[in-house]
Scaffold this motif. Structure first.
Motif, PDB file in Angstrom:
ATOM      1  N   ARG A 143       0.817  -1.223   0.000  1.00 45.57           N
ATOM      2  CA  ARG A 143       0.000   0.000   0.000  1.00 45.57           C
ATOM      3  C   ARG A 143       0.847   1.269   0.000  1.00 45.57           C
ATOM      4  N   THR A 144       2.001   1.171  -0.586  1.00 48.21           N
ATOM      5  CA  THR A 144       2.856   2.352  -0.652  1.00 48.21           C
ATOM      6  C   THR A 144       2.979   2.896  -2.051  1.00 48.21           C
ATOM      7  N   GLN A 145       2.513   2.159  -3.010  1.00 45.58           N
ATOM      8  CA  GLN A 145       2.657   2.605  -4.386  1.00 45.58           C
ATOM      9  C   GLN A 145       1.346   2.436  -5.120  1.00 45.58           C
ATOM     10  N   LEU A 146       1.036   3.453  -5.865  1.00 45.34           N
ATOM     11  CA  LEU A 146      -0.172   3.432  -6.691  1.00 45.34           C
ATOM     12  C   LEU A 146       0.289   3.612  -8.136  1.00 45.34           C
ATOM     13  N   LEU A 147       0.054   2.602  -8.944  1.00 45.10           N
ATOM     14  CA  LEU A 147       0.593   2.612 -10.292  1.00 45.10           C
ATOM     15  C   LEU A 147      -0.522   2.771 -11.308  1.00 45.10           C
ATOM     16  N   ASP A 148      -0.182   3.368 -12.407  1.00 45.17           N
ATOM     17  CA  ASP A 148      -1.100   3.406 -13.532  1.00 45.17           C
ATOM     18  C   ASP A 148      -0.978   2.088 -14.298  1.00 45.17           C
TER      19      ASP A 148
END
Lengths: 333, 246
Positions: A54-59
């Protein structure tokens, strides 16, 4: 000599842009040497991928990995995903799903996909094994085929549309409560009626299926096949088993083959007759009277002329003989 | 004084001459560049800060959405589990099995444009292909038809009973098997024999072993050489003559 003010400002902007530190560095993912559970093949619209930490939000760019226990959210559009086990999964708009680690025991006994809400199209085959999709109340299974799984959050209902091959839907809290579906059939599970089993398989309406298939970006060939199978299932008049058991172009009536009487049974019956009748002759007539009754004499009508005597009979015979000789000499040219 | 000559006595006293102020020094040409750079740098930093804040808010938004989805999923999961247990318990009381079905729980509606005979044939087809819900609905409807008693036969009662047994509704199945025996008027026959067998199976499933044995003995007593009797005992036992010493 001082430059014009406009030129000085322009030069300042150019220099500052050239020396601008990077405002936001796109971080590279640390794979930790683990194989991701899935990879995005293609996407369109507003799709996001969140890693398990839950530390990275990717396209959702092509070839973006989805780590195990990661989430995929499709707000608008669709996304096409390839699971590491070989399943091809598509998520439509307003869908939220998770891809947990399904191989903790080395036997891939876990569920590869958890569908929180929305619609999912799955295609299996080519040795990929069984795809299990879990929702809040059900688990669907698809082997060597394709299916659509829908979870309606307002009704809290799971629906399985078996497009091709065989699929099954079961209550995830009671494994025996399972319903198997064939191509072109649909079933759902909710608790509106007092039953914990999914509903019986029903043929899908082609119009409704076409409307549903539009949500996914499927090849035209696959869409046509799904619609054709649904139409065939809808048009089938008799039940599946009776239609499937008859071989193609065979007559539906099997010829009746009479078994030949066994020689031993005849000896046994005669022996039994003698024993039961105490050695008396004609024991069969006593034990099986119906066998000794002669068939009823059929009545025959015979007309006799009282004036007819033997002399007249001889004359008639002679006349008959003469006529036969004359008729035999006739020639037709 | 000649015209134009100034009277030295009336002349305005001359202002004391002040040395003129020194002209300001020229600014270096790079001052505007410096100022522009500083201004742009500040703006870029502001943009960078806004971008980081945006990213943080995006991540926070995603966290909140994820939390919302997870909580909703957990709630629905618990609700489904609870419903499964509650409904299963109620069905167990009513039908004898958690998977038992009732007429109210089935959504199948028979086609109404068929004649009763056609409906009966459809029911037989569904029965043979093990589509038990449809068969049970059709046979129940035919038997309960008030304006037509033609289908209240022992065979139809038996088919309905077997369908309901397959649907795990044991009490309803047993009622139909009782109807078979009643309609056979106690006479021995294959239909009644099968009904007794099914009653024995139901009694065994309900844990009433004694009752199941009674029903099986009923089958043997009524018709010891029947096919149904052969199912109960071994083949040699079935061929044993009645009241023999063996």
């Amino acid at each position: 000599m001082l430059w014009p003010l406009g030129s000085k400002a322009l030069l300042a902007v150019v220099l500052s842009v050239a020396l601008l530190p990077v405002a936001h560095a796109k971080s590279t993912r640390d794979s930790d040497g683990k194989i991701p559970c899935a990879v995005i093949e293609n996407a369109s619209g507003l799709v996001q991928v969140m890693d398990p930490s839950r530390t990275q939000l990717l396209d959702a760019d092509p070839k973006t990995p989805i780590d195990c226990d990661g989430w995929v959210s499709v707000t608008k559009g669709w996304v096409s995903i390839v699971h590491r086990d070989g399943f091809k999964i598509q998520l439509s708009a307003q869908t939220f799903a998770q891809f947990p680690e399904n191989n903790t025991d080395g036997k891939r006994s876990g569920d590869p996909v958890i569908l929180y809400r929305g619609s999912l199209h799955a295609r299996t085959g080519g040795g990929s094994g069984e795809l299990r999709v879990v929702t809040a109340n059900a688990r669907t299974r698809t082997v060597n085929g394709s299916a659509i799984v829908v979870f309606n959050e307002s009704d809290e209902e799971t629906q399985l549309l078996a497009l091709e091959g065989e699929s099954a839907i079961e209550n995830r809290f009671h494994a025996a409560a399972r319903t198997a579906l064939g191509s072109g059939e649909a079933s759902n599970l909710n608790f509106k009626r007092m039953r914990i089993l999914p509903s019986i398989p029903n043929p899908m309406a082609v119009a409704s299926l076409r409307f549903k298939l539009v949500e996914f970006k499927l090849p035209e060939k696959e869409v046509s096949l799904a619609l054709q199978l649904a139409k065939e299932r809808q048009e089938r008049k008799f039940t599946a088993a009776s239609a499937a058991q008859r071989k193609i172009a065979s007559s539906s009536v099997k010829p009746v083959v009479k078994a030949k009487p066994k020689q031993s049974s005849k000896w046994v019956s005669e022996h039994l007759s003698r024993k039961l009748a105490g050695g008396m002759s004609g024991g069969d007539r006593i034990l099986f009277p119906e066998k000794t009754i002669t068939p009823a004499h059929t009545p025959q009508l015979k007309i006799e002329d009282p004036s007819f005597n033997s002399a007249k009979k001889a004359e008639l015979d002679r006349e008959k003989q003469r006529l036969m000789e004359e008729l035999s000499q006739l020639r037709f040219d | 004084m000649a015209y134009g000559e100034e009277n030295p006595e009336s002349a305005t006293p001359a202002v004391a001459a002040v040395a003129p102020a020194a002209a300001p020094a020229a600014t270096p040409f790079w001052y505007p560049i410096r100022d522009a750079f500083v201004s742009v740098q500040k703006k870029v930093e502001a943009i960078q800060k806004a971008d980081s804040e945006n990213e943080r808010l995006r991540l926070e938004n995603a966290h909140l959405r994820l939390k919302l989805e997870a909580l909703s999923y957990d709630r629905r999961e618990k609700k489904a589990e609870k419903n499964t247990q509650e409904v299963g318990t109620r069905l167990k009381l009513e039908t004898g099995s958690k998977l038992g079905r009732t007429l109210a729980s089935m959504t199948y509606k028979p086609p109404m444009h068929l004649t009763p005979d056609q409906l009966h044939l459809l029911g037989l087809t569904y029965f043979k292909s093990r589509e038990d819900e449809k068969a049970a609905v059709i046979f129940s409807m035919l038997i309960r038809a008030e304006d037509n008693e033609e289908f209240r036969t022992a065979e139809n009662f038996l088919l309905a009973g077997i369908s309901w047994y397959r649907l795990e509704n044991l009490p309803l199945a047993e009622r139909y098997f009782d109807s078979v025996i009643h309609s056979s008027h106690g006479t021995a026959g294959p239909v009644a024999g099968q009904a007794w067998l099914w009653k024995a199976v139901i009694a065994e499933r309900q844990g009433n072993h004694k009752k199941s044995q009674e029903w099986l003995k009923e089958v043997l007593n009524q018709n010891p050489h029947s096919k149904e009797a052969a199912w109960v005992n071994s083949k040699e036992e079935a061929n044993r003559a009645v009241a023999s010493g063996k």
